[in-house]
Design a protein around this motif. Structure first.
Motif, short mmCIF file in Angstrom:
data_model
loop_
_atom_site.label_atom_id
_atom_site.label_comp_id
_atom_site.label_asym_id
_atom_site.label_seq_id
_atom_site.Cartn_x
_atom_site.Cartn_y
_atom_site.Cartn_z
N ARG A 1 -31.36 -71.45 36.46
CA ARG A 1 -31.70 -70.35 37.34
C ARG A 1 -32.60 -70.99 38.53
O ARG A 1 -33.12 -71.84 38.39
N ARG B 1 -30.30 -73.23 23.19
CA ARG B 1 -31.64 -73.86 22.70
C ARG B 1 -31.87 -73.84 21.20
O ARG B 1 -32.49 -74.57 20.84
N GLU C 1 -23.84 -61.96 28.90
CA GLU C 1 -24.66 -62.76 29.93
C GLU C 1 -24.88 -64.05 29.89
O GLU C 1 -24.89 -64.78 28.76
N LEU C 2 -25.11 -64.83 31.10
CA LEU C 2 -25.42 -66.45 31.14
C LEU C 2 -26.47 -66.60 29.98
O LEU C 2 -26.76 -67.49 29.44
N GLU C 3 -27.79 -65.67 29.97
CA GLU C 3 -28.92 -65.77 29.36
C GLU C 3 -28.39 -66.07 27.96
O GLU C 3 -29.27 -66.70 26.99
N ASP D 1 -20.16 -66.21 37.06
CA ASP D 1 -20.84 -65.59 36.22
C ASP D 1 -20.21 -64.39 35.59
O ASP D 1 -20.64 -64.02 34.31
N ARG E 1 -27.47 -66.30 40.63
CA ARG E 1 -26.71 -65.83 39.63
C ARG E 1 -26.25 -66.76 38.64
O ARG E 1 -25.40 -66.71 38.05
N GLY E 2 -27.10 -67.78 38.64
CA GLY E 2 -26.86 -68.98 37.75
C GLY E 2 -26.31 -70.02 37.90
O GLY E 2 -25.45 -70.26 38.95
N ASP F 1 -27.69 -69.59 27.05
CA ASP F 1 -28.83 -70.39 27.00
C ASP F 1 -29.83 -70.31 25.90
O ASP F 1 -30.11 -71.12 25.18
N ARG F 2 -29.61 -68.93 25.52
CA ARG F 2 -30.55 -68.75 24.17
C ARG F 2 -29.82 -69.37 23.13
O ARG F 2 -30.65 -70.38 22.21
N ILE G 1 -28.12 -73.43 31.07
CA ILE G 1 -27.95 -72.49 32.18
C ILE G 1 -29.12 -72.70 32.88
O ILE G 1 -30.39 -72.54 32.51
N ARG H 1 -34.96 -75.38 32.83
CA ARG H 1 -33.76 -74.54 33.32
C ARG H 1 -33.94 -74.21 34.75
O ARG H 1 -33.79 -72.99 35.29
#
Ligand code: FES
Length: 571
Positions: free
Chosen positions: A383, A303, A294-296, A555, A389-390, A299-300, A381, A514
């Motif tokens: 939103r 960070r 997932e794109l998240e 994505d 969808r990013g 990003d996690r 990423i 973001r």
């Protein structure tokens, strides 16, 4: 299986079955000049999958690399057989090499599956060749090892170190404004890519070959050795030798490229300030093994991962400097606490075992964990209602003062219109404008080209403005820089909100939180979307039609929907 055990090899089914065609295959292979002993010794057959091509200057030395690989295979008791596939040379292919990445991946997969191979050595380099080979090899899932061709030597012009792509683009703006003469421009043309190998900045090629190493698919230290360096051939020979051992250990890509290995690759990409294209390629590669990224997740990881590799376009140095500083192993050692150290790699050892003793020899090139160039990773990423969808941005290559910005949109309906209009000296844009370009995504362009780094309008260059916020559904070369928002999904050609942005609309970019928002009332957005009609398709036949019918959005990695998932069982 030990080497001297006579376990059945996959290639036995071609050469040793009790049928006429086994005789015919042996006879036809011997027509290449082999003696009978290649069969008496029951050698594992190692395919050398070569993306060499004179239409791909980055990979033009791979025949020599293949010879070194073959030397290693012979020494270890294997039978090397080299084969070509389509090769994707980044600057030559129109409309974009990305249109053909999946075609190359299919070529690699089917060439491996259809032939009498027990393992394969993948020779890659230029941008798309690495992900395409890894996608194909993942789907075929025979033992595989990657040998990238390596980066070019540092470019030098008039005692000034230049990064191909990155500095070429900067100098082109100078040339457009008449600040560089024709004679100087000609000299730069001859100096900016002075050896074999792929672009020597942390562009997509250097990123993807480094990530192949981070995934565990190359021998440690392999990715950053410059293409002309003798150690490139030495490690190619060792890789060929190792390919034979992989057969006896039955060590397949699916055992190496696990979810944890992909998380390692994402972490390394963030610490490298790697290309935004890595997001699309890693999602596609993982998808071939049934792993959804997932794109998240990107990003996690971004960070929590400091940006450490001081290499252009985000930093100052080049890949040759990175190699001398210790390369990928030294970088991975620096971020080892953030990695899954137990992941298995292609040399049979774990990530931790491979990198824990790696030394850094230049702290300006690979910064200490506690003294990063940026506290977060290179890619963020986004939103918001403009990208449900990013979208992605290379925050480390953006202008800090634009990372939080609100301004009026100036809209280009397509790439051709943008190219013409940025040359106008009276274009009504200011340093606060947000340049928006539509119809440059996977279906709209078509092929998801690297058009997102729109040239700075002449009207702004004349005012000494060197960066503005730029937003599109395109990709960007990993060698590029600037405050450039990319991969907006869904793309405008399929009715994503980017399609209904009008010149004058306010747009808010907030990289720290973001956000990417179109500041237009919701009912007005709905009204405009209800009137959307898709542009006519670019292709009605052939590979282009296959691409348009089956490509997924950014994505999802832009793979074909029917290629996603583990396919090895069908082979
Ligand atoms: Fe091949 Fe840049 S043109 S990597």
């Amino acid at each position: 299986m030990a080497k001297d055990e006579k376990r059945k090899l996959r290639s036995d089914a071609w050469f040793y079955e009790n049928e006429y065609y086994a005789f015919a295959r042996r006879a036809y292979l011997r027509s290449e000049g082999f003696n009978r002993d290649i069969f008496e010794e029951r050698r594992p057959v190692i395919g050398v999958c070569n993306s060499w091509s004179e239409l791909n200057h980055c990979n033009r030395h791979l025949r020599e690399v293949a010879e070194a690989v073959k030397r290693g295979v012979w020494k270890a008791g294997g039978l090397p057989l080299e084969f070509p596939t389509i090769s994707l040379g980044e600057p030559f292919l129109k409309p974009t090499s990305m249109l053909l990445r999946n075609l190359m991946a299919m070529d690699v997969e089917e060439s491996i599956r259809a032939n009498p191979l027990d393992a394969v050595v993948l020779l890659c380099g230029c941008d798309k060749t690495t992900p395409a080979q890894l996608m194909g090899a993942a789907s075929a899932d025979l033992p595989a090892i990657v040998v990238p061709g390596g980066p070019q030597l540092n470019a030098v012009w008039r005692n000034r170190k230049l990064g191909s792509g990155t500095d070429g683009r900067k100098l082109y703006d100078e040339y457009r404004m008449g600040r560089i003469t024709e004679e100087e421009w000609c000299e730069i043309e001859g100096a900016v890519a002075r050896s074999a190998g792929h672009c020597m900045v942390m562009g997509t090629a250097s990123t993807m070959t480094s990530l192949a190493e981070a995934l565990g698919m190359t021998l440690p230290g392999c990715a950053s050795i410059p293409a002309p360096d003798s150690r490139r051939l030495a490690i190619a020979e060792l890789s060929g030798k190792r390919a034979v051992e992989l057969v006896y250990e039955d060590l397949r890509p699916s055992r190496i490229m696990t979810r944890e290995a992909f998380e390692n690759a994402i972490t390394v990409s963030m610490a490298l300030g790697g290309s935004t294209n890595a997001v699309v390629h890693l999602v596609a590669m993982a998808g071939r093994l049934g792993i959804r990224l997932e794109l998240e997740l990107f990003d996690r990881i971004s960070r929590r991962t400091p940006y450490l590799a001081n290499i252009k376009p985000s930093g100052e140095h080049l890949m040759e400097d990175f190699f001398h500083a210790g390369g990928v192993p030294a970088l991975m050692r620096e971020i080892l606490p953030l990695l899954h150290g137990d992941c298995l790699t292609v040399n049979g050892r774990t990530v931790r075992e491979n990198v824990e003793a790696a030394e850094c020899h230049n702290r300006d090139v690979i910064r200490p964990f506690g003294q990063p160039l940026h506290p977060e990773g290179g890619t963020a990423i986004l939103r918001g209602n403009l990208c449900p969808r990013g979208a992605v941005i290379k925050q480390t290559a953006a202008s800090p003062h634009l990372l939080t910005h609100r301004g009026p949109a100036f809209v280009f309906d397509n790439y051709e219109q943008m190219k013409q209009m940025v040359e106008r000296e009276d274009l009504p844009v200011t340093k606060d404008s947000v340049l928006v370009m539509k119809n440059c995504g996977p279906k709209g362009a078509p092929g998801f080209p690297e058009w997102g780094h729109m040239p700075m309008p002449k009207a702004l260059l004349a005012q000494e403005v060197t960066d503005v916020v730029r937003i599109s559904d395109a990709r960007m070369s990993g060698t590029s820089f600037g405050t450039v928002v990319l991969h907006v999904a869904p793309e405008s050609a399929v009715g994503g909100p980017l399609a209904i942005v009008e010149t004058g609309d306010e747009i808010l970019l907030g990289v720290p939180n973001r956000k990417l928002e179109l500041l237009v009332p919701g009912d007005e957005i709905e009204r405009r979307l209800s009137r959307f009609t898709p542009p006519p398709p670019h292709y009605s036949r052939g590979y282009g039609k296959l691409f348009l019918d089956h490509v997924t959005q950014a994505d999802e990695g832009c793979d074909f929907d029917f290629l996603v998932g583990g396919a090895a069982a069908e082979g």
